[in-house]
Design an enzyme around this catalytic site. Structure first.
Site, mmCIF file in Angstrom:
data_model
loop_
_atom_site.group_PDB
_atom_site.id
_atom_site.type_symbol
_atom_site.label_atom_id
_atom_site.label_comp_id
_atom_site.label_asym_id
_atom_site.label_seq_id
_atom_site.Cartn_x
_atom_site.Cartn_y
_atom_site.Cartn_z
ATOM 1 N N ARG A 148 -1.597 7.692 1.877
ATOM 2 C CA ARG A 148 -2.823 6.894 1.859
ATOM 3 C C ARG A 148 -3.946 7.549 1.051
ATOM 4 O O ARG A 148 -5.099 7.613 1.499
ATOM 5 C CB ARG A 148 -3.328 6.612 3.277
ATOM 6 C CG ARG A 148 -2.286 6.002 4.221
ATOM 7 C CD ARG A 148 -2.929 5.822 5.586
ATOM 8 N NE ARG A 148 -1.982 5.789 6.685
ATOM 9 C CZ ARG A 148 -1.551 4.694 7.282
ATOM 10 N NH1 ARG A 148 -1.959 3.527 6.867
ATOM 11 N NH2 ARG A 148 -0.720 4.767 8.289
ATOM 12 N N GLN B 53 -0.500 6.837 14.759
ATOM 13 C CA GLN B 53 -1.555 5.827 14.889
ATOM 14 C C GLN B 53 -1.473 5.084 16.210
ATOM 15 O O GLN B 53 -2.441 4.443 16.635
ATOM 16 C CB GLN B 53 -1.533 4.849 13.709
ATOM 17 C CG GLN B 53 -0.306 3.958 13.621
ATOM 18 C CD GLN B 53 0.775 4.546 12.741
ATOM 19 O OE1 GLN B 53 1.078 5.729 12.817
ATOM 20 N NE2 GLN B 53 1.369 3.721 11.910
ATOM 21 N N LYS C 217 -1.803 -4.174 12.430
ATOM 22 C CA LYS C 217 -1.610 -3.529 11.138
ATOM 23 C C LYS C 217 -2.588 -2.375 10.935
ATOM 24 O O LYS C 217 -3.644 -2.306 11.557
ATOM 25 C CB LYS C 217 -1.767 -4.549 10.007
ATOM 26 C CG LYS C 217 -0.759 -5.698 10.070
ATOM 27 C CD LYS C 217 0.664 -5.200 9.846
ATOM 28 C CE LYS C 217 1.680 -6.328 9.898
ATOM 29 N NZ LYS C 217 2.015 -6.751 11.253
ATOM 30 N N ASP C 218 -2.208 -1.479 10.015
ATOM 31 C CA ASP C 218 -2.988 -0.274 9.761
ATOM 32 C C ASP C 218 -4.317 -0.587 9.081
ATOM 33 O O ASP C 218 -4.463 -1.612 8.404
ATOM 34 C CB ASP C 218 -2.193 0.681 8.868
ATOM 35 C CG ASP C 218 -0.917 1.144 9.529
ATOM 36 O OD1 ASP C 218 0.096 0.431 9.427
ATOM 37 O OD2 ASP C 218 -0.945 2.218 10.159
ATOM 38 N N ARG C 219 -5.250 0.343 9.225
ATOM 39 C CA ARG C 219 -6.558 0.172 8.589
ATOM 40 C C ARG C 219 -6.537 0.616 7.130
ATOM 41 O O ARG C 219 -6.919 -0.160 6.246
ATOM 42 C CB ARG C 219 -7.617 0.980 9.351
ATOM 43 C CG ARG C 219 -8.983 0.936 8.657
ATOM 44 C CD ARG C 219 -10.041 1.699 9.418
ATOM 45 N NE ARG C 219 -11.335 1.594 8.760
ATOM 46 C CZ ARG C 219 -12.475 2.051 9.259
ATOM 47 N NH1 ARG C 219 -12.477 2.658 10.431
ATOM 48 N NH2 ARG C 219 -13.603 1.909 8.606
#
Length: 423
Positions: free
Chosen positions: A29, A171, A86-88
């Site tokens: 990321r 997460q 969902k991921d940030r």
């Protein structure tokens, strides 16, 4: 298998890697575009009161995005639902259902870094698990370049042969502040004040000095008004709790219940996830291969039938596993227990006993949060086909996972670096 050397992973029960090959390091990321998630939807009915919308977002925390959409539409949050969180720090595409919302209503909504595309209608509201899976395209930047392609090949070979410990990823426990499961433990024990003070008052290394000072002050004084003044607006969940405490001083239970219901329930389910991770690591420590079965363990078949491994059927069970007909699964404890506890379940019950948590604790937490915590079977091994490409010191991985499985669990097998590099 080899052990993880990182205390944070160990604290979350993620103690082992499947591969013995050397990791490639790198950073996950570096930008949201390095982590692309595309949800694979279920088949929709084509008619009904629910408008199905394809939602694409960039760098939006899931709950914040959902709240902003309902705010702009002027509807209750109860009218919006989704199949998966969902991921940030990513670019994600997923499907949401909106009750009694028209395409004309939707066309009036414009939100930065969010695209809303009406797709069809459906007879039912979406819910967690209402998806076929997720397709990931993930780029790891700045990997160790020496023998990089050979290392990626070796790790991929190990993963394809043995699978990966099906850990809940970091997460699941909070990316910047991985204490979600510990807050859940306090809720399970009815320790609501401790839960609030941990969530609001614990200090985390990657936060700004301003935030750290505000958290420390609240931990020392319990002054909700001062903390609400000092904490930045982006810490909206802490501020929700603090606002409730200002209005109802000392009512920490109500402060927790002021949180979005799905987020509140995630505290407790994160504790269940920690139990599963810890029991799986204990199994790895005993040297039982992921692709083998032990007496007393449970098998889940492709038709969801559950069977128990015994001395008499273990040879047959191994043949079924080899042919892909079933896999070892563990039952995460909750308010119910439909199976006789095997080695992994016994490990989880032992951890619960140490934590002073019982099955009744989950029933009590269900009443408090409005969510059932009955427990569920989860496979202990994650299998996926992985495509990859190497360009200089960057590695791109492409794979698909079923609902409820974590891409970071795959990435950590390749990286084998600090978990802080994966959030």
């Amino acid at each position: 298998m080899k052990p993880s050397a990182y205390p944070l992973e160990q604290s979350l029960g993620m103690n082992y890697y499947a591969t013995d090959a050397k990791g490639i390091g790198g950073v996950l990321r570096s930008s949201p575009e390095d982590f692309i998630v595309e949800e694979l939807p279920i088949k929709f009915t084509g008619t009904g009161p629910y408008l199905i919308v394809k939602l694409t977002k960039r760098s939006w925390e899931h709950q914040h995005a959902m709240r902003e959409i309902t705010k702009r539409l002027g509807i209750s949050p109860k009218r919006l639902a989704w199949g998966g969180t969902k991921d940030r720090n990513a670019v994600t595409t997923q499907y949401i259902s909106l009750y009694d919302v028209t395409e004309e209503d939707l066309a009036k909504v414009a939100i930065k870094d969010i695209t809303l595309e009406p797709i069809t209608h459906h007879q039912f509201s979406l819910g967690l698990g209402s998806l076929e899976g997720n397709r990931f395209t993930i780029t790891l930047r700045g990997c160790e370049a020496e023998d990089l392609t050979a290392r990626v090949e070796a790790i991929t070979k190990d993963i394809l042969e043995s699978g990966i410990p099906n850990y809940y990823g970091i997460q699941r426990f909070g990316a910047l502040k991985p204490v979600t499961h510990r807050v859940g433990l306090h809720i399970l024990r009815g320790e609501y004040e401790e839960a609030v003070k941990m969530y609001v008052g614990d200090v985390f290394p990657r936060e700004s000095d301003e935030v750290k000072a505000a958290r420390r002050a609240f931990a020392e004084t319990g002054d909700a008004k001062a903390a609400l003044h000092d904490l930045p607006v982006q810490l909206s969940y802490e501020r929700i709790m603090l606002d409730s405490l200002m209005k109802q001083p000392g009512d920490y239970g109500r402060a927790l219940q002021a949180m979005p219901p799905k987020l509140l329930s995630m505290f407790v389910s994160a504790y269940q996830s920690w139990l599963f991770n810890s029991a799986l690591s204990a199994r790895c420590a005993r040297g039982v291969p992921l692709e083998d079965a032990a007496v007393g363990e449970h098998l889940i078949f492709t038709n969801d039938r559950i069977d128990t491994v015994t001395e008499k059927n273990i040879a047959t069970a191994r043949q079924h596993m080899k042919r892909g007909r079933c896999a070892v699964a563990a039952w995460m404890p909750g308010a119910t227990l439909p199976v006789t506890p095997g080695p992994m379940e016994e490990e989880m019950f032992s951890l619960m006993k140490t934590d002073n948590v019982t099955m009744q604790s989950f029933a009590d937490a269900a009443a408090f949060t409005g969510t059932n915590f009955d427990g569920a079977h989860r496979k202990i091994t994650l299998h996926t086909e992985i495509e990859y490409s190497v360009a200089g010191s960057d590695v791109t991985l492409m794979f698909t996972l079923p609902p409820g499985h974590y891409a970071t669990t795959v990435c950590r097998e390749y990286m084998q670096g600090s978990p802080e590099q994966m959030v």
